[in-house]
Design a protein around this motif. Structure first.
Motif, PDB file in Angstrom:
ATOM      1  N   ARG A 272       0.785  -1.421   0.053  1.00  0.00           N
ATOM      2  CA  ARG A 272      -0.093   0.080  -0.095  1.00  0.00           C
ATOM      3  C   ARG A 272       0.872   1.150   0.121  1.00  0.00           C
ATOM      4  N   ARG A 273       1.271   1.439  -1.123  1.00  0.00           N
ATOM      5  CA  ARG A 273       2.448   2.611  -1.276  1.00  0.00           C
ATOM      6  C   ARG A 273       1.737   3.974  -0.992  1.00  0.00           C
ATOM      7  N   GLU A 274       0.330   4.230  -1.301  1.00  0.00           N
ATOM      8  CA  GLU A 274      -0.268   5.377  -0.995  1.00  0.00           C
ATOM      9  C   GLU A 274      -0.449   5.905   0.271  1.00  0.00           C
ATOM     10  N   ALA A 275      -0.299   4.447   1.290  1.00  0.00           N
ATOM     11  CA  ALA A 275      -0.552   4.960   2.791  1.00  0.00           C
ATOM     12  C   ALA A 275       0.499   5.968   3.254  1.00  0.00           C
ATOM     13  N   ILE A 276       1.843   5.956   2.733  1.00  0.00           N
ATOM     14  CA  ILE A 276       2.724   6.991   3.061  1.00  0.00           C
ATOM     15  C   ILE A 276       2.232   8.279   3.023  1.00  0.00           C
ATOM     16  N   GLN A 277       1.435   8.654   1.932  1.00  0.00           N
ATOM     17  CA  GLN A 277       1.017  10.066   1.890  1.00  0.00           C
ATOM     18  C   GLN A 277      -0.494  10.211   2.390  1.00  0.00           C
ATOM     19  N   ASP A 278      -1.148   9.274   2.358  1.00  0.00           N
ATOM     20  CA  ASP A 278      -2.590   9.149   2.759  1.00  0.00           C
ATOM     21  C   ASP A 278      -2.866   9.818   4.202  1.00  0.00           C
ATOM     22  N   PRO A 279      -3.503  10.885   4.356  1.00  0.00           N
ATOM     23  CA  PRO A 279      -3.702  11.681   5.436  1.00  0.00           C
ATOM     24  C   PRO A 279      -4.778  10.838   6.483  1.00  0.00           C
ATOM     25  N   HIS A 280      -5.581  10.035   5.905  1.00  0.00           N
ATOM     26  CA  HIS A 280      -6.350   9.072   6.626  1.00  0.00           C
ATOM     27  C   HIS A 280      -5.828   7.440   7.125  1.00  0.00           C
ATOM     28  N   ALA A 281      -4.630   7.309   6.312  1.00  0.00           N
ATOM     29  CA  ALA A 281      -3.946   5.920   6.426  1.00  0.00           C
ATOM     30  C   ALA A 281      -3.946   5.495   7.896  1.00  0.00           C
ATOM     31  N   ALA A 282      -4.206   4.360   8.462  1.00  0.00           N
ATOM     32  CA  ALA A 282      -3.784   3.804   9.631  1.00  0.00           C
ATOM     33  C   ALA A 282      -2.294   3.367   9.650  1.00  0.00           C
ATOM     34  N   ALA A 283      -1.706   3.999  11.066  1.00  0.00           N
ATOM     35  CA  ALA A 283      -0.284   3.623  11.154  1.00  0.00           C
ATOM     36  C   ALA A 283       0.065   1.991  10.742  1.00  0.00           C
ATOM     37  N   TYR A 284      -0.733   1.318  11.078  1.00  0.00           N
ATOM     38  CA  TYR A 284      -0.679  -0.232  10.829  1.00  0.00           C
ATOM     39  C   TYR A 284      -0.206  -0.281   9.334  1.00  0.00           C
ATOM     40  N   ASP A 285      -1.094   0.132   8.367  1.00  0.00           N
ATOM     41  CA  ASP A 285      -0.994  -0.076   7.083  1.00  0.00           C
ATOM     42  C   ASP A 285       0.140   0.584   6.773  1.00  0.00           C
ATOM     43  N   ARG A 286       0.641   1.942   7.107  1.00  0.00           N
ATOM     44  CA  ARG A 286       1.980   2.346   6.752  1.00  0.00           C
ATOM     45  C   ARG A 286       3.019   1.574   7.284  1.00  0.00           C
ATOM     46  N   ASN A 287       3.057   1.027   8.456  1.00  0.00           N
ATOM     47  CA  ASN A 287       4.427   0.455   8.870  1.00  0.00           C
ATOM     48  C   ASN A 287       4.310  -0.909   8.002  1.00  0.00           C
ATOM     49  N   LEU A 288       3.244  -1.532   7.683  1.00  0.00           N
ATOM     50  CA  LEU A 288       3.379  -2.866   7.195  1.00  0.00           C
ATOM     51  C   LEU A 288       3.801  -2.669   5.622  1.00  0.00           C
ATOM     52  N   HIS A 289       3.564  -1.684   5.033  1.00  0.00           N
ATOM     53  CA  HIS A 289       4.024  -1.393   3.742  1.00  0.00           C
ATOM     54  C   HIS A 289       5.705  -1.400   3.765  1.00  0.00           C
ATOM     55  N   THR A 290       6.142  -0.463   4.662  1.00  0.00           N
ATOM     56  CA  THR A 290       7.637  -0.209   4.699  1.00  0.00           C
ATOM     57  C   THR A 290       8.380  -1.286   5.411  1.00  0.00           C
ATOM     58  N   GLN A 291       7.593  -1.991   6.357  1.00  0.00           N
ATOM     59  CA  GLN A 291       8.527  -3.041   7.183  1.00  0.00           C
ATOM     60  C   GLN A 291       8.016  -4.385   6.737  1.00  0.00           C
ATOM     61  N   GLY A 292       7.059  -4.617   5.832  1.00  0.00           N
ATOM     62  CA  GLY A 292       6.776  -6.035   5.532  1.00  0.00           C
ATOM     63  C   GLY A 292       7.737  -6.482   4.476  1.00  0.00           C
ATOM     64  N   TRP A 293       8.070  -7.765   4.289  1.00  0.00           N
ATOM     65  CA  TRP A 293       9.010  -8.164   3.225  1.00  0.00           C
ATOM     66  C   TRP A 293       8.216  -8.423   2.107  1.00  0.00           C
TER      67      TRP A 293
END
Length: 618
Positions: A272-293
């Motif tokens: 979920r690349r857009e979660a980085i910029q999305d002002p409504h994104a859950a921190a869970y989704d942001r973190n899983l995008h960058t930290q997941g394998w």
């Protein structure tokens, strides 16, 4: 006497075995050497060896100051932070001691930098980039197809296996690239990938400082850079700071308990690349995008670990300096920890102010892509130092424009026209890399249903619009993939790169007439572009498409180029009155492709069917 000799021999062998057992394992030091006179005064050394954590390091060299000796949870590692700001080039002794006993010795060297290294010019608008998957381009040295220490062996019949292409194969055909008109070379990753299978693509690094021996070695990579430079071709390295391969040497002995994300509990990224910029994104989704394998065979690096972050930054700078690089392409840019990528790019651009780095952000939304470019003012305050990005939105719009009919008010060319209008979102749209396809998508000839005329229109657009063009190897001869989406087929062997190939694209042997025409068309356009500043850096003004025709101008000083892309199956008379402001007294245009002269002082211009015109106005 015979027994005495036998006893002596046994004693000797026993003694040699004891000596061997007592000899410490070799000390690994990374980076293995560095350079004096770099912009950054700090250098971090990673030391790896059995139980070195409690040894005392000593450095003996005038001007070097040891700032920190860092021990980590794994006793097999030591990290040294040293200040080299006052050190001159030369060799010095690094020792690890247990009391007064020297356990390890290492001769470290600070090399002299090449003159002008810091001011090197990275790839820019004057260049056209040729992208090569090295395993599939040319096999210059069949002797390195199989290497004993490497897990996967060559099997050219396996679409997902190693085929034997190597650095020597690229070197042997640099003249082909030069003659075609390419001025920059992006090679998919060549660092060691000692994975069990599908290692040919290079995106699962197992050693950040070592070229895969099935491609050659570090010296040969430097030779490729040097020989390319002799021909006016810049070398762009494909780098992967986000993840490593599961067989990386770290994986047998990780330095810290947080070297990887989800180190003890594998989780896959949600993409979920857009979660980085999305002002409504859950921190869970942001973190899983960058930290997941990405996948289980690609462990995700934790760049919040400061030691790892410094290691990766230094590795990038080391390769630029060592191999005299002309650019970097960064894989999966937005999957890394954003603050780390800010520092990674900042440090590189600090060392090389005129350098260029292009990031892969595979999003079709220009707002998402623009977020990562240097100079962009983002609502959340994120600052980037990344100069360039791959223009996936324009690539997608170009294919849609060519495949769609022209019957509606928002169909056909309007896909591309409307997408280019989004350039207001970018800090520097002229520094985007534009392309018809790459190694991860169907070839453009396949995307356009193997229509050579449409492919010519696509290449004409890529080579004359704003930005820095990139073509994938084989596009110039209409290479295609009959199995859509199959990466092994997309990355088919370039014909003529292997001994015994019946078709040879380097010489033209047994190419079809259509392939030869496309190769010659591409060559003409590339070499014309080399000397035409208007299409390199000139202002772009485009007109709304009408009845299957899209026209735009590139203007630099007195030089004007008019590009007309006609999708119609039949000749079309293009009314010229609406272009009066741009023509402004120019009465004729010479087509860069055919050399034919067209009169522009008439009411209409007769366009050839389903073909481009690239007119130099006079």
């Amino acid at each position: 006497m015979h027994l005495k000799k036998l006893f002596a021999l046994i004693l000797l062998l026993f003694t040699l075995q004891l000596v061997a057992m007592a000899k410490p394992e070799a000390l690994r030091v990374e980076p293995a050497f560095w350079w004096a006179g770099m912009a950054s005064p700090d250098l971090q050394l990673m030391l790896h060896g059995p139980d070195i954590g409690n040894l005392k390091p000593e450095l003996q060299h005038e001007g070097i100051v040891v700032k920190d000796v860092i021990k980590v949870s794994n006793p097999n590692y030591l990290f040294l932070n040293i200040d080299i700001s006052k050190a001159s080039a030369g060799k010095f002794r690094l020792q690890l001691k247990d009391g007064n006993r020297v356990v390890h010795k290492y001769t470290y060297e600070l090399k002299e930098r090449k003159a002008g290294s810091s001011q090197r010019q990275g790839f820019d608008n004057s260049d056209v980039i040729y992208l090569i998957t090295p395993d599939r381009f040319a096999n210059g040295n069949p002797k390195n197809d199989n290497v004993k220490s490497m897990a996967e062996k060559a099997n050219r019949s396996d679409k997902s296996g190693r085929h034997g292409g190597d650095l020597e194969g690229i070197i042997q055909h640099l003249d082909y690239l030069k003659d075609m008109g390419f001025t920059a070379l992006w090679v998919n990753p060549v660092l060691e990938n000692n994975q069990q299978n599908t290692s040919y693509h290079g995106y699962s690094t197992t050693d950040y400082y070592k070229v895969d021996p099935r491609f050659g070695d570090n010296a040969q990579y430097v030779a490729l850079s040097e020989k390319a430079d002799e021909r006016g071709i810049k070398l762009i390295m494909d780098m992967i700071p986000n993840h490593i391969g599961s067989e990386h040497w770290w994986m047998d002995d990780l330095p810290t308990e947080d070297w990887l994300n989800y180190q003890d509990n594998y989780k896959q990224t949600n993409h979920r690349r857009e979660a980085i910029q999305d002002p409504h994104a859950a921190a869970y989704d942001r973190n899983l995008h960058t930290q997941g394998w990405f996948v289980e065979s690609m462990p995700d690096l934790n760049q919040e670990n400061e030691l790892l972050a410094q290691y990766l930054i230094q590795n990038a700078i080391w390769w630029i300096e060592y191999a005299n690089l002309g650019g970097i392409r960064v894989d999966t840019y937005s999957y890394s920890y954003p603050p780390f990528m800010t520092e990674w790019t900042r440090r590189i651009m600090e060392e090389y102010p005129n350098f260029n780095i292009v990031g892969e952000e595979w999003s079709l939304n220009p707002a998402i892509v623009a977020y990562w470019q240097r100079g962009k003012k983002n609502p959340n305050g994120y600052t980037s130092y990344l100069p360039s990005l791959m223009d996936f939105p324009v690539q997608n719009a170009l294919v849609a424009a060519l495949r769609d009919d022209e019957t509606g008010w928002d169909t056909g060319w309007l896909h591309l026209y409307a997408m280019l209008a989004n350039d207001f979102q970018y800090a520097d749209p002229g520094n985007l890399v534009v392309f018809p396809d790459n190694h991860d998508m169907d070839r453009i000839y396949t995307q356009l249903n193997q229509d050579a005329a449409l492919t010519k229109l696509a290449l004409t657009y890529i080579l004359t619009t704003r930005g820095i063009p990139q073509l994938y190897y084989g596009t110039e001869i209409l290479m295609h993939n009959d199995a859509p989406g199959d990466h092994g087929i997309i990355r088919t062997d370039f014909p003529g790169g292997w001994e015994g190939d019946k078709i040879n694209a380097f010489t033209g042997q047994r190419l079809t007439e259509e392939q030869r025409q496309m190769q010659e068309f591409t060559k003409k356009l590339l070499n014309w572009r080399k000397n035409t500043e208007a299409v390199q850096t000139g202002k772009l003004t485009h007109y709304a498409p009408y009845k299957g025709v899209y026209a735009y101008f590139r203007v630099q000083g007195d030089q004007k180029v008019m590009v007309i892309l006609n999708k119609n199956e039949k000749p079309y008379d293009l009314a010229l009155d609406k272009f009066a402001a741009q023509l402004n007294g120019k009465t004729k245009g010479v087509d860069a492709i055919t050399g034919k002269t067209y009169q522009l002082d008439k009411k209409a211009l007769a366009l050839p069917p389903k073909a481009p015109l690239v007119l130099e106005l006079q």
